[in-house]
Design a protein around this motif. Structure first.
Motif, PDB file in Angstrom:
ATOM      1  N   LYS A 115       0.855  -1.190   0.000  1.00  0.00           N
ATOM      2  CA  LYS A 115       0.000   0.000   0.000  1.00  0.00           C
ATOM      3  C   LYS A 115       0.889   1.236   0.000  1.00  0.00           C
ATOM      4  O   LYS A 115       1.931   1.245   0.656  1.00  0.00           O
ATOM      5  N   ASP A 136      -4.093  -0.763   6.103  1.00  0.00           N
ATOM      6  CA  ASP A 136      -5.094   0.298   6.212  1.00  0.00           C
ATOM      7  C   ASP A 136      -4.991   1.001   7.561  1.00  0.00           C
ATOM      8  O   ASP A 136      -5.064   2.237   7.645  1.00  0.00           O
ATOM      9  N   ALA A 168      -6.582   7.127   1.918  1.00  0.00           N
ATOM     10  CA  ALA A 168      -6.551   5.785   1.328  1.00  0.00           C
ATOM     11  C   ALA A 168      -5.972   5.861  -0.072  1.00  0.00           C
ATOM     12  O   ALA A 168      -6.359   6.690  -0.870  1.00  0.00           O
ATOM     13  N   ASP A 176      -4.398   2.856  -2.781  1.00  0.00           N
ATOM     14  CA  ASP A 176      -3.993   1.475  -3.019  1.00  0.00           C
ATOM     15  C   ASP A 176      -3.547   1.349  -4.467  1.00  0.00           C
ATOM     16  O   ASP A 176      -4.349   1.541  -5.369  1.00  0.00           O
TER      17      ASP A 176
END
Length: 149
Positions: A7, A134, A144, A146
């Motif tokens: 991530k 996360d 966020a 990704d």
């Protein structure tokens, strides 16, 4: 004999590494729900060779002692416990104030890797790793993001 996820987190490697090397943060980061608390008497910061205990629960509560076995300041940290498998965090700065973070559960180094391969742990840990990433992003104040890895 590994499961991992990656991530991009909107924080520097130094900020993220500071959270990963603070054992008291591990219950907050853990996405599996099995890490309950750090045991007293351990180090405040993880360093090469450091040992630290955690109160755990998978079905029944238990305690585990971990040893830091891989360490590269602000880039890599991994620890293992008595069975030999490793939890590894690799950080790669992207040059724009963000960091690519990869967490890996590696059981190739376990005493009996076939037992883990045949168990539900790889699938369970794969789900937990995504949740851990996360949570780490939330703790770092990152939006966020990704990259689809």
């Amino acid at each position: 004999m590994q499961v991992s996820a990656t991530k991009v987190i909107g924080a520097s490697p130094e900020q993220i590494f500071a959270m990963l090397t603070d054992p008291s943060k591990h219950p907050l980061i853990d996405g599996t729900g099995s890490v309950l608390a750090v045991q007293p008497g351990g180090p405040e910061r993880l360093t090469p060779g450091a040992t630290f205990g955690m109160d755990m629960k998978i079905g029944a509560p238990y305690k585990v002692l971990n040893t830091v076995v891989e360490y590269d300041q602000d880039r890599l940290i991994a620890w293992r416990h008595f069975n030999g498998h490793r939890w590894r965090w690799r950080l790669r700065p992207l040059g724009d104030g963000t960091t690519e973070v990869t967490e890996t559960f590696d059981w190739s180094t376990a005493r009996i890797p076939l037992l883990i391969t045949l168990s539900p742990f790889p699938r369970r840990n794969a789900r937990g790793i995504r949740k851990s990433l996360d949570r780490l992003a939330d703790m770092a104040g990152s939006p966020a993001n990704d990259p689809g890895r």
